[in-house]
Write a protein that holds these residues in place. Structure first.
Motif: not given
Length: 339
Positions: A19-27, A66-71, A89-94, A120-123
């Motif tokens: 499984i790949g977790f595609l992390l969009i900045p601000g997720f 979104s809270n500044g934690v980095r992966i 995985c996304a958040g903010g304003n998609p 979250s905003a990924g869809p």
């Protein structure tokens, strides 16, 4: 709590599911953690690696939530490797997301039979890539107004999660725990899924069709059934508002009775509450779509943009155009922090 030495008997597993977790900045970190942690627990409880995962970046070597934690990224969209599923995985304003290589990456994965999911905003990004056509899907309630305006023909539900063939979408937050319970159950049976939920003290596993938001009774702190009916109808009739008399007829009370209910339980009038509901909907559209102010005014029941702007300024303390500029600046600052 489940113990790490407790093993759940399973049949032969030829190889772990990749499984790949595609992390969009601000997720959204909560949504991501609720999706990945059940996989770790499943591995521990089964005593074998049923799942392997990697973190995929669209650019750079790490990704800020979104809270500044980095992966730290394990791969990029250019070298993601072979995968069985991808979770966006996304958040903010998609709606503001504009990165053609990412959408191309997702389309290519779909052509190769990779299962695609979003939390979250990924869809929203999956919809942008044209990968939700013909599928049931859901998205976080905050993004629903923009989603329905942008993708009016998609089969969107207001549920916690949807699993439809090779697509799985989730509203986000801790609802991802419920979705992963369902996925682990499909993959490896009810015993392991239940053990994973028990591990996380999840004493009640919610089904996908459960509503995302609290009821008006809980949100407004009101219990009168007629008033709740009127509030629900207001939320469902934004573009063409009903008259107070029509609302009263729908709720099964006289207009005077409904006016008293609003005054007694909410301390306001029918008109003011309805306008507040419409303006809050307009604020979401301003922040999450590129629709013109005129279009948003019409979509929220205002015949004239000037009338809309005046009401908006009175309620929120700033004009719609200013709201949009402030949102744009905040989005740019968030992008700068995430990059």
């Amino acid at each position: 709590m489940a113990k790490s030495d407790q093993k759940i008997p399973l049949g032969d597993i030829t190889r772990p599911r990749r499984i790949g977790f595609l992390l969009i900045p601000g997720f959204a970190l909560m949504s991501y953690a609720s999706a990945v942690e059940p996989l770790r627990a499943a591995n521990v409880l089964a005593g074998k690696n049923l799942y392997r995962w990697r973190h995929i970046a669209i650019r750079g070597s790490d990704i800020a939530a979104s809270n500044g934690v980095r992966i730290q990224a394990d791969a990029s969209i250019n070298n993601a490797g072979r995968l069985d599923a991808i979770v966006v995985c996304a958040g903010g304003n998609p709606q503001a997301f504009d990165h053609t290589p990412t959408l191309t990456f997702l389309r290519k994965a779909a052509r190769h039979g990779v299962q695609l999911g979003g939390v979250s905003a990924g869809p929203y990004l999956l919809a942008q890539a044209g990968l939700l056509e013909g599928y049931r899907c859901t998205v976080h309630w905050e993004h629903i107004p923009a989603f329905t305006e942008t993708f009016p023909f998609l089969h969107l539900s207001r549920s916690l999660f949807e699993i439809d063939r090779d697509r799985f979408t989730c509203a986000g937050g801790i609802a991802a725990l419920d979705m992963m319970h369902a996925i682990i159950r499909i993959d490896h049976g009810a015993a392991l899924a239940s053990a994973v939920s028990d591990w996380f003290l999840q004493t009640e596993v919610r089904r996908g069709e459960v509503a995302q938001r609290l009821s008006p009774t809980e949100r407004f702190g009101v219990h009168h059934p007629k008033l709740v009916q009127a509030l629900l109808r207001m939320e469902g009739e934004i573009e063409t508002p009903l008259s107070p008399r029509e609302l009263a007829k729908f709720a099964g009370v006289s207009l005077r009775q409904l006016e008293r209910l609003f005054a007694r339980h909410l301390g306001t009038t029918i008109h003011r509450q309805y306008q507040r509901t419409r303006l809050e909907h307009a604020r979401v559209l301003l922040r999450q779509t590129t629709k013109s102010i005129r279009e948003i005014a019409l979509a929220t029941g205002f015949a004239l943009p000037t009338q809309f702007s005046k009401s908006y300024r009175r309620h929120f303390g700033l004009a719609p155009a200013h709201e949009r500029r402030v949102t744009s600046v905040r989005s740019q600052l968030q992008d700068d922090r995430a990059s």
